[in-house]
Design an enzyme around this catalytic site. Structure first.
Site, PDB file in Angstrom:
ATOM      1  N   GLU A 157     -10.200   1.021  -2.918  1.00 41.65           N
ATOM      2  CA  GLU A 157     -10.194  -0.325  -2.320  1.00 41.65           C
ATOM      3  C   GLU A 157     -11.658  -0.700  -1.633  1.00 41.65           C
ATOM      4  OE1 GLU A 157      -6.233  -1.452  -0.899  1.00 41.65           O
ATOM      5  OE2 GLU A 157      -7.040  -2.904   0.203  1.00 41.65           O
ATOM      6  N   TYR A 165      -8.288  -2.864   6.010  1.00 44.55           N
ATOM      7  CA  TYR A 165      -8.187  -1.651   5.532  1.00 44.55           C
ATOM      8  C   TYR A 165      -9.481  -1.173   4.795  1.00 44.55           C
ATOM      9  CZ  TYR A 165      -6.567   2.282   2.559  1.00 44.55           C
ATOM     10  OH  TYR A 165      -6.473   3.477   1.669  1.00 44.55           O
ATOM     11  N   ARG A 206       4.282   1.603  -0.938  1.00 41.65           N
ATOM     12  CA  ARG A 206       3.567   1.280  -1.951  1.00 41.65           C
ATOM     13  C   ARG A 206       4.188   1.070  -3.472  1.00 41.65           C
ATOM     14  NH1 ARG A 206      -0.904   5.486  -0.708  1.00 41.65           N
ATOM     15  NH2 ARG A 206       0.565   6.535   0.207  1.00 41.65           N
ATOM     16  N   VAL A 232       4.841  -9.230  -7.727  1.00 40.07           N
ATOM     17  CA  VAL A 232       4.055 -10.129  -6.556  1.00 40.07           C
ATOM     18  C   VAL A 232       3.144 -10.970  -7.490  1.00 40.07           C
ATOM     19  CG1 VAL A 232       2.167  -9.773  -4.852  1.00 40.07           C
ATOM     20  CG2 VAL A 232       4.335  -8.310  -4.976  1.00 40.07           C
TER      21      VAL A 232
HETATM   22  P1  NAD Z   1       0.343   9.336   3.544  1.00 35.90           P
HETATM   23  O1  NAD Z   1       0.810   7.989   4.588  1.00 35.90           O
HETATM   24  O2  NAD Z   1       1.486   9.878   2.900  1.00 35.90           O
HETATM   25  O3  NAD Z   1      -0.259  10.368   4.597  1.00 35.90           O
HETATM   26  C1  NAD Z   1      -1.079  10.260   5.876  1.00 35.90           C
HETATM   27  C2  NAD Z   1      -0.663  11.269   6.774  1.00 35.90           C
HETATM   28  O4  NAD Z   1      -1.431  10.979   7.845  1.00 35.90           O
HETATM   29  C3  NAD Z   1       0.676  10.799   7.085  1.00 35.90           C
HETATM   30  O5  NAD Z   1       1.724  12.006   7.121  1.00 35.90           O
HETATM   31  C4  NAD Z   1       0.633  10.387   8.599  1.00 35.90           C
HETATM   32  O6  NAD Z   1       1.672  10.681   9.506  1.00 35.90           O
HETATM   33  C5  NAD Z   1      -0.738  11.086   9.065  1.00 35.90           C
HETATM   34  N1  NAD Z   1      -1.363  10.492  10.150  1.00 35.90           N
HETATM   35  C6  NAD Z   1      -1.595   9.095  10.247  1.00 35.90           C
HETATM   36  N2  NAD Z   1      -2.220   8.754  11.462  1.00 35.90           N
HETATM   37  C7  NAD Z   1      -2.274  10.017  12.180  1.00 35.90           C
HETATM   38  C8  NAD Z   1      -2.589  10.662  13.231  1.00 35.90           C
HETATM   39  N3  NAD Z   1      -3.134   9.297  14.314  1.00 35.90           N
HETATM   40  N4  NAD Z   1      -2.252  11.503  13.947  1.00 35.90           N
HETATM   41  C9  NAD Z   1      -1.890  12.430  13.049  1.00 35.90           C
HETATM   42  N5  NAD Z   1      -1.337  12.294  11.747  1.00 35.90           N
HETATM   43  C10 NAD Z   1      -1.346  10.888  11.355  1.00 35.90           C
HETATM   44  O7  NAD Z   1      -0.625   8.787   2.559  1.00 35.90           O
HETATM   45  P2  NAD Z   1      -1.497   9.610   1.334  1.00 35.90           P
HETATM   46  O8  NAD Z   1      -1.168   8.818   0.227  1.00 35.90           O
HETATM   47  O9  NAD Z   1      -1.173  10.781   1.637  1.00 35.90           O
HETATM   48  O10 NAD Z   1      -2.937   9.260   1.659  1.00 35.90           O
HETATM   49  C11 NAD Z   1      -3.809   9.939   2.434  1.00 35.90           C
HETATM   50  C12 NAD Z   1      -5.174   9.615   2.630  1.00 35.90           C
HETATM   51  O11 NAD Z   1      -5.723   9.016   1.099  1.00 35.90           O
HETATM   52  C13 NAD Z   1      -5.350   8.235   3.203  1.00 35.90           C
HETATM   53  O12 NAD Z   1      -6.545   8.224   4.139  1.00 35.90           O
HETATM   54  C14 NAD Z   1      -5.492   7.188   2.245  1.00 35.90           C
HETATM   55  O13 NAD Z   1      -6.173   6.202   2.955  1.00 35.90           O
HETATM   56  C15 NAD Z   1      -6.120   7.686   1.212  1.00 35.90           C
HETATM   57  N6  NAD Z   1      -5.784   7.069  -0.174  1.00 35.90           N
HETATM   58  C16 NAD Z   1      -4.762   7.500  -0.782  1.00 35.90           C
HETATM   59  C17 NAD Z   1      -4.267   6.793  -1.999  1.00 35.90           C
HETATM   60  C18 NAD Z   1      -3.314   7.119  -2.907  1.00 35.90           C
HETATM   61  O14 NAD Z   1      -3.180   6.824  -4.081  1.00 35.90           O
HETATM   62  N7  NAD Z   1      -2.050   7.750  -2.459  1.00 35.90           N
HETATM   63  C19 NAD Z   1      -5.082   5.611  -2.705  1.00 35.90           C
HETATM   64  C20 NAD Z   1      -6.252   5.335  -1.848  1.00 35.90           C
HETATM   65  C21 NAD Z   1      -6.595   6.201  -0.631  1.00 35.90           C
HETATM   66  N1  UDP Z   2       3.361  -4.700  -6.106  1.00 35.77           N
HETATM   67  C1  UDP Z   2       4.172  -5.606  -6.666  1.00 35.77           C
HETATM   68  N2  UDP Z   2       5.722  -5.267  -6.352  1.00 35.77           N
HETATM   69  C2  UDP Z   2       5.965  -4.548  -5.285  1.00 35.77           C
HETATM   70  C3  UDP Z   2       4.956  -3.545  -4.802  1.00 35.77           C
HETATM   71  C4  UDP Z   2       3.616  -3.845  -5.174  1.00 35.77           C
HETATM   72  O1  UDP Z   2       4.196  -6.468  -7.559  1.00 35.77           O
HETATM   73  O2  UDP Z   2       7.257  -4.266  -5.047  1.00 35.77           O
HETATM   74  C5  UDP Z   2       1.857  -4.884  -6.721  1.00 35.77           C
HETATM   75  C6  UDP Z   2       1.011  -5.094  -5.567  1.00 35.77           C
HETATM   76  O3  UDP Z   2       0.854  -6.468  -5.286  1.00 35.77           O
HETATM   77  C7  UDP Z   2      -0.369  -4.818  -6.128  1.00 35.77           C
HETATM   78  C8  UDP Z   2       0.050  -3.546  -6.851  1.00 35.77           C
HETATM   79  O4  UDP Z   2       1.541  -3.762  -7.147  1.00 35.77           O
HETATM   80  O5  UDP Z   2      -1.011  -5.682  -7.039  1.00 35.77           O
HETATM   81  C9  UDP Z   2      -0.130  -2.097  -6.246  1.00 35.77           C
HETATM   82  O6  UDP Z   2       0.503  -1.994  -5.018  1.00 35.77           O
HETATM   83  P1  UDP Z   2       0.237  -0.963  -4.059  1.00 35.77           P
HETATM   84  O7  UDP Z   2       1.129  -1.333  -2.737  1.00 35.77           O
HETATM   85  O8  UDP Z   2       0.803   0.493  -4.756  1.00 35.77           O
HETATM   86  O9  UDP Z   2      -1.138  -0.556  -3.654  1.00 35.77           O
HETATM   87  P2  UDP Z   2      -2.601  -1.200  -4.069  1.00 35.77           P
HETATM   88  O10 UDP Z   2      -2.779  -0.647  -5.279  1.00 35.77           O
HETATM   89  O11 UDP Z   2      -2.593  -2.638  -3.965  1.00 35.77           O
HETATM   90  O12 UDP Z   2      -3.617  -0.491  -2.930  1.00 35.77           O
END
Ligand code: NAD
Ligand code: UDP
Length: 389
Positions: free
Chosen positions: A141, A185, A235, A253
């Site tokens: 992002e 964010y 998400r 959305v």
């Molecule tokens: P998630 O929310 O499942 O995991 C984040 C974890 O961090 C959670 O378990 C939460 O309890 C812990 N956490 C948050 N704040 C904390 C704190 N103050 N102290 C201790 N623990 C804390 O999310 P995820 O999908 O596993 O994402 C992990 C990382 O990857 C994040 O930094 C996120 O921004 C990045 N990311 C993920 C995706 C994806 O596709 N899943 C996409 C873009 C970025």
């Molecule tokens: N979105 C949607 N319906 C839902 C949830 C998400 O249409 O119930 C859309 C949202 O507006 C975005 C895309 O799906 O365009 C992906 O959303 P997500 O929350 O997974 O995260 P992003 O990729 O935007 O970080």
């Protein structure tokens, strides 16, 4: 393969067992990374998080083959003096902790900014001061919107990859105005990336930055009312799974026209392990991690998930499986969206020789099989309860 066989890195050198301080280890990505490290490597993990539900199966019972190699520390990095000691005890720190669900960006912008910038500062500082390597999780992002999104609708340049492919070392970061708090964010993540990069340039911090492009799979987020708050908005994978489990329409959305590329969590975890074990190739780089071949509009995603869920569950789909909803109604004031996200793969290919494997269809099939197996019964029970009362 965890013991005995000597494992080598991409340059043929033996890999020494290391201790990894993993912050946010109890989340979606953390749980898969812990699983991989326990089952396929000899490394030790100090797992830090406020929750442990998603890694419970790795922590108990203590007869598991990796018992002693993973240690859970329940702590909040916002205020816990143990953090520096745990980073000092480790060879490598991986920071996954963040508020990272879009529903929070415009409704809890302060928590979002503090979590993604302020709370990450001490982690960077302790790594830099103690000469410890850092792998920090940012996001795709940070690219924001594509250049192409500003062209006229019918401009042929919109078809030119130069106007939409996202490159780590060339693409700009394009966010909307401040009142579109969606971008809080992305902006916080951008600033922590710049700070880490500067620590590298001025103080020699050894770092890698990961920009995930929509990693999805089992254990992502929560199903509202089952293992998370009823009013919570996870998400898109969990939103759509929840609707399918309840036989409700999937909400699109603003018409579901935004495009995303989805990658299977297990493909993505493979390259994170390559980064961990190939520091010479990974240090100093920012990496896109995504699957450019798995692009769909959100509407297409909804249609695919509907078809696959029906196959997996044996239930016929609803006659009208989707419904349009405005972003203002769904997310509230201040929502905005990334239009399109195609990762350029040049740098990750060159440094780590990695490519994703799993098609969107296959990854949705295994993920929805998991969702059905894990939640269908519980959802039915809560729904029959609410009808009875
Ligand atoms: P998630 O929310 O499942 O995991 C984040 C974890 O961090 C959670 O378990 C939460 O309890 C812990 N956490 C948050 N704040 C904390 C704190 N103050 N102290 C201790 N623990 C804390 O999310 P995820 O999908 O596993 O994402 C992990 C990382 O990857 C994040 O930094 C996120 O921004 C990045 N990311 C993920 C995706 C994806 O596709 N899943 C996409 C873009 C970025
Ligand atoms: N979105 C949607 N319906 C839902 C949830 C998400 O249409 O119930 C859309 C949202 O507006 C975005 C895309 O799906 O365009 C992906 O959303 P997500 O929350 O997974 O995260 P992003 O990729 O935007 O970080």
């Amino acid at each position: 393969a965890a013991s005995g066989v000597s494992r080598v890195d991409l340059d043929g050198r033996p890999i020494k067992p290391m201790t990894i301080c993993m912050i946010g280890a109890g989340g979606f990505i953390g749980s898969h990374l812990c699983e991989k490290l326990m089952s396929e490597t000899p490394h030790k993990v100090l797992a830090l998080d406020v929750y442990s539900d998603k890694i419970k199966h790795l922590l108990e019972p203590d007869t598991l083959p990796w018992a002693g190699r993973i240690q859970f520390h329940r702590l909040n990095i916002k205020h816990d003096s143990r953090l520096e000691g745990l980073i000092k005890m480790s060879d490598l720190t991986i920071n996954l902790a963040a508020i990272c669900t879009p529903a929070d960006y415009n409704t809890r912008p302060l928590d979002t900014i503090y979590s993604n910038f302020i709370d990450a500062l001490p982690v960077v500082k302790y790594c830099s001061e103690n000469n410890k390597r850092l792998i920090h999780f940012s996001t795709c992002e940070v690219y924001g919107k594509t250049i192409g999104s500003f062209l006229p609708r019918d401009s042929p340049l919109r078809q030119d990859p130069a106007y939409y492919v996202l490159k780590e070392d060339a693409s700009p970061c394009i966010f909307g105005p401040i009142e579109k708090q969606r971008w809080s964010y992305a902006c916080a993540k951008q600033l922590i990336e710049r700070l880490i990069y500067a620590e590298g340039a001025e103080n020699g911090l050894q770092f890698s930055i990961v920009r995930p492009f929509n990693w999805i799979g089992p254990r992502m987020d929560f199903i509202p009312g089952i293992d998370g708050p009823s009013e919570g908005v996870p998400r898109v994978l969990a939103c759509f799974s929840n609707a399918l489990l309840r036989r409700e329409q999937l909400k699109l959305v603003d018409g579901g026209q935004s495009q995303r590329t989805f990658i299977y969590i297990k493909d993505a975890i493979e390259v994170v392990l390559l980064m961990i074990e190939n520091p010479d190739r990974a240090n100093g780089h920012i990496f896109n991690v995504g699957n450019p071949n798995n692009e769909v509009t959100v509407r297409q995603l909804a249609e695919m998930m509907t078809e696959i869920y029906s196959k997996v569950s044996g239930e016929p789909p609803l006659e009208v499986p989707t419904v349009d909803v405005s972003s203002k109604v769904f997310y509230g004031e201040g929502y905005d969206d990334s239009d399109k996200r195609i990762p350029d793969m040049t740098i990750i290919n060159r440094q780590l020789g990695w490519n994703p494997k799993t098609s969107l269809w296959d990854l949705l099939e295994s993920t929805l099989t998991y969702q059905h197996r894990t939640y269908a019964e519980a959802v039915k029970q809560t729904m029959s309860k609410s009808v009875a009362s």
